[in-house]
Design an enzyme around this catalytic site. Structure first.
Site, mmCIF file in Angstrom:
data_model
loop_
_atom_site.group_PDB
_atom_site.id
_atom_site.type_symbol
_atom_site.label_atom_id
_atom_site.label_comp_id
_atom_site.label_asym_id
_atom_site.label_seq_id
_atom_site.Cartn_x
_atom_site.Cartn_y
_atom_site.Cartn_z
ATOM 1 N N LYS A 84 -88.512 -42.751 -13.788
ATOM 2 C CA LYS A 84 -88.668 -42.256 -15.157
ATOM 3 C C LYS A 84 -87.459 -41.404 -15.536
ATOM 4 O O LYS A 84 -86.879 -40.742 -14.668
ATOM 5 C CB LYS A 84 -89.892 -41.335 -15.231
ATOM 6 C CG LYS A 84 -91.238 -42.021 -15.182
ATOM 7 C CD LYS A 84 -92.365 -41.003 -15.324
ATOM 8 C CE LYS A 84 -93.728 -41.642 -15.200
ATOM 9 N NZ LYS A 84 -94.070 -42.534 -16.314
ATOM 10 N N ARG A 90 -102.487 -48.999 -12.051
ATOM 11 C CA ARG A 90 -103.333 -50.196 -11.965
ATOM 12 C C ARG A 90 -103.393 -50.726 -10.531
ATOM 13 O O ARG A 90 -104.365 -51.372 -10.149
ATOM 14 C CB ARG A 90 -102.813 -51.255 -12.955
ATOM 15 C CG ARG A 90 -101.413 -51.706 -12.697
ATOM 16 C CD ARG A 90 -100.781 -52.369 -13.916
ATOM 17 N NE ARG A 90 -100.453 -51.387 -14.970
ATOM 18 C CZ ARG A 90 -99.838 -51.692 -16.095
ATOM 19 N NH1 ARG A 90 -99.485 -52.943 -16.363
ATOM 20 N NH2 ARG A 90 -99.592 -50.752 -16.995
HETATM 21 N N1 BES Z 1 -98.610 -42.102 -15.546
HETATM 22 C C1 BES Z 1 -98.017 -42.979 -16.478
HETATM 23 C C2 BES Z 1 -98.716 -42.979 -17.844
HETATM 24 C C3 BES Z 1 -98.620 -41.721 -18.649
HETATM 25 C C4 BES Z 1 -97.637 -41.595 -19.617
HETATM 26 C C5 BES Z 1 -99.534 -40.705 -18.494
HETATM 27 C C6 BES Z 1 -97.584 -40.449 -20.388
HETATM 28 C C7 BES Z 1 -99.481 -39.567 -19.273
HETATM 29 C C8 BES Z 1 -98.497 -39.437 -20.219
HETATM 30 C C9 BES Z 1 -98.057 -44.418 -15.950
HETATM 31 O O1 BES Z 1 -98.052 -44.571 -14.581
HETATM 32 C C10 BES Z 1 -96.851 -45.099 -16.479
HETATM 33 O O2 BES Z 1 -95.778 -44.679 -16.155
HETATM 34 N N2 BES Z 1 -97.066 -46.119 -17.269
HETATM 35 C C11 BES Z 1 -96.000 -46.861 -17.847
HETATM 36 C C12 BES Z 1 -96.406 -48.314 -17.808
HETATM 37 C C13 BES Z 1 -95.303 -49.256 -18.147
HETATM 38 C C14 BES Z 1 -94.234 -49.231 -17.068
HETATM 39 C C15 BES Z 1 -95.898 -50.630 -18.273
HETATM 40 C C16 BES Z 1 -95.805 -46.385 -19.279
HETATM 41 O O3 BES Z 1 -96.775 -46.029 -19.932
HETATM 42 O O4 BES Z 1 -94.666 -46.354 -19.724
HETATM 43 ZN ZN ZN Z 2 -96.093 -44.594 -13.716
#
Ligand code: BES
Ligand code: ZN
Ligand code: ZN
Length: 493
Positions: A268, A342
């Site tokens: 990230k 997931r």
């Molecule tokens: N933990 C994050 C989701 C999240 C984002 C929680 C903001 C709380 C606040 C999750 O694991 C994630 O990173 N999801 C990605 C999925 C994508 C790569 C398909 C996302 O939401 O960008």
């Molecule tokens: Zn994530």
């Protein structure tokens, strides 16, 4: 913990540092009318003013909160929380709360609002250290903690009111436990530490089993192991069971417990990582709710799984392109290691199915897309069964947690099944409908059991200032709705 009691006293004579007074209309202003006018109180929605009790009340300070004429339970919860936070700012450690509950249920809501609003996370504040020789020049402002609250109500002597206050204490205690875990710095709550903390918290009524990484390898939990592979703190699966005699039905709960989500190799950007200690809030909610349900002795069997891993990049981390073999036997092509939730939930859901429950609910900070869709105060509800989804939606309304249904649109099925090399594809290359794709992926693991998925990515963490009974940081969202679902399942069978 705040001790909450009930009394039929009049607001003016109640004994407490602060009197929290709900003002619904001009009639309510009574002897306080001149003071209210002097501090510019208009009664506008959300207004809170503070003035000295003087000769008008036994309390040192009066906190007046503007209220609608017939407040809902949730409006009472928020007003109580708002009032308590203002009282704490005025250094009150005891409060009397006069908010005009319409019935016994509303008395419980007020007690909940008080206990949730009084929450503070100050474990790491130096000013909290009792014997600390302060390094700084200026002495830190003394933070007061609420010790006791008395809720004023004509129903105070009814045993149902006492029961409502007891239930509120159990539920709010659970919400605050989930908040504490969510707020803990991620380096101090890595998977083994989180599993230990859950074991310590569970109490006598709940049985706890912890699987370490070796056991998970024997049990084919390839999803959880794959996500945890990059971290030098190994993953854990914690199973909680509460099996009361004469249970009406069996509810399985599954929580996403990523103690820190760096994104893994699909790392990230820095700004998005700042709050990623929140990524275990689903597991925290599921555990806290299970313990609350057991403490309340609700006649429902609960089997709960906390799927715990730290998502880190390293030479041992899972790569985009790798294929994982899941607990269910399905193979999954990983394409973005940041879509890790997931993967851990797939194993947790498969284990839940093996326990043969009547219903499954999972709770997860799953997708940023859900925050885009519903804002950061509302959770998404998705699932495979409209009737059960409606039960969950209704429970969220009763509990006062904002949630809203989203569909799993039909095209997501083929997208989830479109991997060239494995049974399932973990990540949709197009961002369109990211929350729905994630839910369609989870649906592959639940079979025919009625299942609801709560995406709490938005409401799990409040990065705005405190409001109502919601503090900054971890909110404990999900706990109250889960306890309410169990309450309703216990009643309706
Ligand atoms: N933990 C994050 C989701 C999240 C984002 C929680 C903001 C709380 C606040 C999750 O694991 C994630 O990173 N999801 C990605 C999925 C994508 C790569 C398909 C996302 O939401 O960008
Ligand atoms: Zn994530
Ligand atoms: Zn995550």
């Amino acid at each position: 913990m705040v001790s909450v009691s009930l009394s039929t006293s009049k607001p003016t004579t109640a004994r407490a540092d602060a009197l929290i007074l709900g003002i619904r209309s001009d009639d309510d202003r009574d002897v306080f009318a001149p003071s209210l006018e002097a501090v510019g109180f208009t009664g506008e929605k959300g207004q809170v003013v503070t003035f000295p009790g003087g000769d008008l009340a036994r309390a040192r300070v009066v906190v007046a909160v503007a209220m609608p004429s017939e407040p809902t339970a949730e409006e009472l919860r928020r007003a109580a929380g708002e009032g308590v936070r203002a009282a704490l700012k005025a250094s009150a450690t005891t409060v009397a709360v006069a908010l005009h509950p319409a019935g016994v249920h509303e008395v419980g809501a007020i007690a909940e609002g008080v206990e949730l609003g009084a929450y503070k996370y100050d474990v790491y504040k130096s000013s909290n250290r009792s014997s600390g020789r302060g390094k700084g020049k200026a002495k830190a402002k003394k933070d007061v903690t609420l010790i006791s609250a008395v809720v004023l109500s004509p129903f105070a002597r009814q045993s149902t009111a006492t029961r409502a206050v007891d239930r509120a204490a159990t539920v709010a205690g659970a919400v605050n436990a989930a908040r504490n875990w969510t707020n803990t710095p991620p380096g101090d709550l890595r998977p083994p530490a989180f599993a230990d903390a859950i074991t310590d918290y569970a109490g006598d009524k709940v049985k706890v089993t912890v699987w370490d990484e070796k056991r998970m390898a024997k049990e084919n939990c390839g999803g959880i192991l794959g996500v945890g592979a990059g971290s030098d703190a190994p993953p854990r699966l914690v199973c909680l069971t509460y099996d009361p005699p004469g249970a009406n039905g069996h509810l399985a709960l599954v929580g996403k417990g990523i103690t820190f989500d760096s994104g893994g190799l699909s790392i990230k950007p820095g700004a998005s990582m700042q709050t990623m200690k929140l990524d275990m809030a689903g597991a925290a909610a599921v555990v806290a709710a299970t313990v609350a349900i057991a403490e309340l002795e609700l006649p429902v069997k609960i089997t709960a799984f906390a799927c715990i891993a730290e998502n880190m990049p390293s030479g041992t981390a899972t790569r985009p392109g790798d294929v994982l073999k899941m607990r269910s036997g399905a193979t999954v092509e990983v394409l973005n290691t940041d879509a890790e939730g997931r993967l851990v939930l797939g194993d947790g859901l498969a284990l839940a199915v093996e326990a043969k429950p009547d219903h499954i609910v999972d709770v997860a900070t799953l997708t940023g897309a859900c925050v885009v869709a519903l804002g950061d105060r509302t959770a998404g509800i998705l699932g495979n069964d409209d009737d059960f989804r409606d039960v969950v939606f209704a429970a969220s309304k009763t509990s006062g947690e904002a949630m809203w249904p989203l569909p799993i649109v039909e095209e997501m099925k083929e997208k989830v099944n479109s991997s060239n090399v494995a049974d399932l594809r973990q990540h949709n290359p197009k961002p369109a409908g990211g929350t729905l794709f994630a839910a369609a992926f989870l649906r592959e693991f639940v079979g025919d059991i009625p299942w609801a998925h709560l995406d709490i990515a938005g409401p799990s963490f409040n990065d705005d200032s405190a409001r109502g009974y919601t503090p900054k940081g971890g909110t404990g969202v999900g706990v109250r709705t889960l306890v309410q679902i169990a309450t309703e399942l216990a009643e309706t069978r």
